[in-house]
Design a protein around this motif. Structure first.
Motif, mmCIF file in Angstrom:
data_model
loop_
_atom_site.group_PDB
_atom_site.id
_atom_site.type_symbol
_atom_site.label_atom_id
_atom_site.label_comp_id
_atom_site.label_asym_id
_atom_site.label_seq_id
_atom_site.Cartn_x
_atom_site.Cartn_y
_atom_site.Cartn_z
ATOM 1 N N LYS A 57 51.123 -9.727 4.728
ATOM 2 C CA LYS A 57 51.559 -8.901 3.610
ATOM 3 C C LYS A 57 50.598 -7.734 3.355
ATOM 4 O O LYS A 57 50.986 -6.720 2.773
ATOM 5 N N LEU A 58 49.350 -7.874 3.795
ATOM 6 C CA LEU A 58 48.371 -6.823 3.545
ATOM 7 C C LEU A 58 48.596 -5.602 4.424
ATOM 8 O O LEU A 58 48.292 -4.476 4.013
ATOM 9 N N PHE A 59 49.101 -5.794 5.656
ATOM 10 C CA PHE A 59 49.247 -4.654 6.570
ATOM 11 C C PHE A 59 50.577 -4.679 7.307
ATOM 12 O O PHE A 59 50.684 -4.150 8.408
ATOM 13 N N VAL A 60 51.605 -5.300 6.717
ATOM 14 C CA VAL A 60 52.884 -5.391 7.413
ATOM 15 C C VAL A 60 53.509 -4.020 7.610
ATOM 16 O O VAL A 60 54.263 -3.794 8.564
ATOM 17 N N SER A 61 53.203 -3.072 6.731
ATOM 18 C CA SER A 61 53.755 -1.725 6.881
ATOM 19 C C SER A 61 52.873 -0.822 7.732
ATOM 20 O O SER A 61 53.197 0.358 7.906
ATOM 21 N N HIS A 62 51.755 -1.337 8.268
ATOM 22 C CA HIS A 62 50.843 -0.540 9.096
ATOM 23 C C HIS A 62 50.550 -1.252 10.410
ATOM 24 O O HIS A 62 49.421 -1.238 10.900
ATOM 25 N N CYS A 63 51.545 -1.868 11.001
ATOM 26 C CA CYS A 63 51.348 -2.574 12.264
ATOM 27 C C CYS A 63 51.058 -1.577 13.379
ATOM 28 O O CYS A 63 51.513 -0.429 13.364
ATOM 29 N N LEU A 64 50.286 -2.027 14.364
ATOM 30 C CA LEU A 64 49.976 -1.177 15.514
ATOM 31 C C LEU A 64 51.250 -0.922 16.309
ATOM 32 O O LEU A 64 51.935 -1.869 16.710
ATOM 33 N N PRO A 65 51.597 0.353 16.541
ATOM 34 C CA PRO A 65 52.847 0.633 17.264
ATOM 35 C C PRO A 65 52.636 0.560 18.775
ATOM 36 O O PRO A 65 51.521 0.562 19.285
ATOM 37 N N GLY A 66 53.736 0.508 19.481
ATOM 38 C CA GLY A 66 53.690 0.611 20.937
ATOM 39 C C GLY A 66 53.238 -0.661 21.616
ATOM 40 O O GLY A 66 53.186 -1.737 21.018
ATOM 41 N N PRO A 67 52.879 -0.566 22.899
ATOM 42 C CA PRO A 67 52.503 -1.760 23.680
ATOM 43 C C PRO A 67 51.263 -2.456 23.137
ATOM 44 O O PRO A 67 51.153 -3.672 23.227
#
Length: 718
Positions: free
Chosen positions: A204-214
């Motif tokens: 919940k702390l970083f669900v909107s800032h996940c690392l994108p891509g591979p």
């Protein structure tokens, strides 16, 4: 009132200085010892400190202490040792210094549940105690050191892998790196949403800032034709009929780079030392190839490799070297190379032409050992001394070569007798010089142009017996300060092509030296002139010593002082304290696509400065004591200047400033109005654009003639 305040202030300073001097005098007379540092806080299992002073009769005692419950302070030091979980070791590192070490003798592993082993930590904070190390003379403590130990237990994974085989799943159906951002075992990595160690609260702390891509575990994004990508707001009318429904498991990257085979790891260590292969002799010698003995082994001489002396280093053909190896002797040497019989030096060496040559050994006995024995630890109370005979002090090889072979080898073997009272520091010298007739086979710095990072080749004229001049190579150097940075101990380093550098050293000057300015100027001039002893510099990296056209004269320029003044009793003017070398290089050609650079000119100039003693900051001793010295810098620098290639005559002021018709620097380009007849049109070949343009002009003229205006003109004419 201000004067009274100043007097009181100076009296306070004088009292403090007097107290410090009395304390230092008292410490010197009573041989007080002290710990460095005086307080240590450690979080590891090893503590190291120093005891300074008269440590001849001092013993170290260790005990665990705790603050008083009433006063909160640690009690006075004690010379009664106690049994602790620490081991105290000491080592004498000098006449007035002892280095001691405390090492924790217990395991820092955290105890498991229901574990009865006492050699583990029951709590995460494993060790929390205060130790006191006391320096005692007899039963009287002289100094003490407090150590605060705060050590946590080591966390070892409970499910540590014990099998040496790694099970790799079938990659046709399972990606190998399902979560590449999972870098920490057993812990949640921030912004790594595919990490299985992350709890719901963590996500919940970083669900909107996940690392994108591979790197974030998203191997491939959903394509635009997926029905789940388009929404109702921005989807076209045809999208519901032509979109594709495909589950995310049908990843196009699965099995693309891996065929699905599994490889079982082999038991044993993952690194093994490769067995060195036997040397392969060469048919002929070329520059840099190793020299071989008659039994197909490397011909070795001690050399410097990676900053250390290696006794069995191969000698390379046409590569000169001169090294110094330092060895501390506490007993007479018995092995090679310090004790080498003449039979081991007189060996057969392959000449590179199908034959062998014998090493001719010339023995010399050194009478003056000051060049080889740098320091000794003499013990006047010791009646026993060792006499070491025939110790090798120097090995100087001279290889005479012609073409691709060796014609003869001469070795000068310098030996001497060394007397050891306790120990001695021996400096042995080893060298190899390749001579082609009377000329030394010096390594080149390029072929033909200079290579960046190779030494600049210089030389002086040497007239032979037949009055023909040749160039004997020498060096152009800069200062290379070592140890204390003084000019008396400084070494020299060669000037490297293409690398700008600045260095210097320090010269101690006293008030008495400043009364003899001419002698001081001559001394500094001699020090600077020793850096550049050459009069010629080579144009290219492989000059011919017999061709004077391959060499250039070095120009020496002395710059005048900015403020010429006459010398005084405390100031000397016109000191050449800075030597600057300027080298101009130019590209003379290209070989295999690599530009070849030559030196077109080299100039050595000197900057003059004035030297005067600085007695500010409270240090007035150099101005009062004629023998007290101050350090003055003597510097040297080199600058390489590239001369650009001539690309044509320089542009005039009109060509530089007039930009009305310049399409690259002007928004309005009048030549572009004549498209497609001008060269500015590059859409198609010029011949085709010209033909099409003429056709358009023809149609325009025809339409004009047959059009309404010309018909009215004909009617009016008729």
């Amino acid at each position: 009132m201000a004067n009274v305040v100043k007097i009181v202030f100076f009296q306070l300073i004088l009292r403090r200085v007097t107290c410090v001097l009395l304390f230092m005098s008292l410490a010197h007379t009573q041989n007080i010892v002290e710990f460095q540092p005086s307080y240590v806080t450690t979080t590891g299992s090893t503590v190291t400190a120093l005891l300074l002073g008269n440590t001849s009769d001092v013993s170290l005692n260790l005990r665990a202490v705790s603050p008083s419950s009433t006063t909160g302070s640690i009690g006075p030091p004690s010379c009664v040792a106690e049994v602790t979980q620490w081991v105290l070791t000491r080592e004498q590192v000098g006449k007035s210094a002892v280095q001691f070490q405390l090492r924790l003798e217990r395991s820092l592993r955290l105890c498991g549940e229901n574990e009865t082993d006492t050699d583990c930590c029951p709590k995460p904070l494993c060790v929390l105690e205060t130790l006191q190390v006391s320096a005692c003379v007899g039963s009287k403590p002289q100094a003490s050191l407090l150590i605060q130990a705060r050590i946590h237990a080591l966390l070892v994974p409970a499910n540590a892998a014990s099998d040496n085989k790694t099970v790799i799943p079938n990659q046709v159906f399972t990606p190998l790196g399902s979560c590449p951002c999972d870098l920490t075992f057993g812990a949640c990595d921030v912004r790594c949403c595919c990490d299985k160690d992350c709890s719901t609260e963590d996500l919940k702390l970083f669900v909107s800032h996940c690392l994108p891509g591979p790197f974030g575990g998203q191997v491939s994004t959903d394509p635009d034709y997926q029905c789940s990508v388009q929404s109702n707001e921005n989807s076209p009318d045809w999208f519901p009929f032509l979109c594709v429904n495909s589950p995310p498991e049908n990843n196009p990257y699965l099995g693309l780079f891996y065929q699905g085979d599994t490889i079982a790891s082999k038991p044993g260590p993952s690194f093994q030392t490769l067995a060195s292969s036997a040397p392969v002799p060469v048919n002929i010698y070329i520059q840099g190839s190793p020299i071989f003995t008659a039994n197909n082994q490397y011909f070795t001489v001690p050399q410097m490799v990676l900053g250390r002396c290696v006794n069995n280093a191969p000698v390379a053909f046409l590569n000169n070297f001169e090294v110094q190896c330092v060895t501390r002797l506490s007993s007479c040497p018995t092995g090679s190379p310090l004790q080498t019989p003449q039979t081991d030096l007189r060996i057969q060496v392959k000449d590179g032409q199908g034959g062998d040559v014998m090493v001719d050994v010339i023995d010399e006995v050194a009478v003056d050992l000051s060049l080889f024995i740098s320091s000794t630890d003499a013990d006047a109370s010791s009646d026993e001394s060792l006499v070491c005979d025939n110790v090798t002090l120097a090995l100087d090889y001279k290889f005479y070569w012609k073409g691709n072979g060796i014609t003869s080898i001469t070795l000068t073997h310098t030996v001497g007798t060394i007397t050891l009272n306790r120990s001695a520091v021996l400096t042995t010298r080893y060298s190899a010089e390749f001579l082609n007739g009377e000329f030394s086979g010096e390594p080149n710095s390029g072929n033909p142009g200079y290579q960046v990072g190779r030494p600049v080749i210089a030389g002086i004229v040497d007239f032979l017996d037949n009055n023909t001049g040749s160039i004997q190579r020498t060096s152009i150097s800069l200062w290379k300060p070592v140890s204390d940075g003084l000019c008396s101990t400084a070494e020299k380093k060669p000037v490297l092509f293409g690398e700008n550098s600045t260095s210097g050293c320090l010269l101690p000057v006293s008030r008495q030296n400043l009364t003899q300015c001419d002698l001081l100027r001559d001394t500094v001039t001699a020090l600077q002139a020793d850096l550049v002893t050459a009069t010629y510099v080579a144009k290219s990296g492989n000059p011919d010593p017999l061709m004077l056209t391959d060499w250039l004269n070095i120009s020496f320029v002395t710059l005048n002082s900015s403020s010429p003044m006459e010398d005084s009793t405390s100031t000397c003017y016109g000191i050449p304290s800075h030597q600057h070398i300027q080298a101009w290089s130019v590209i003379t050609g290209i070989v295999d696509g690599i530009p070849q650079r030559d030196i077109s000119s080299l100039q050595v100039s000197y900057s003059l400065s004035s030297w005067a003693l600085d007695c500010g900051g409270g240090d007035v001793s150099p101005c009062l004591d004629p023998s007290e010295t101050q350090l003055f810098p003597i510097t040297s620098s080199v600058t390489f200047i590239d001369i650009p290639i001539d690309t044509g005559p320089p542009k005039t002021r009109f060509q530089i400033n007039f930009t009305e018709y310049d399409c690259n620097r002007n928004d309005v380009c009048w030549p572009e109005l004549a498209f497609p007849f001008t060269k500015y049109y590059t859409g198609e070949p010029y011949s085709q654009s010209l033909a099409k343009g003429l056709i358009l002009v023809f149609f325009f003229i025809t339409a004009s003639i047959l059009g309404t205006p010309w018909r009215q003109i004909r009617q009016a004419w008729n």
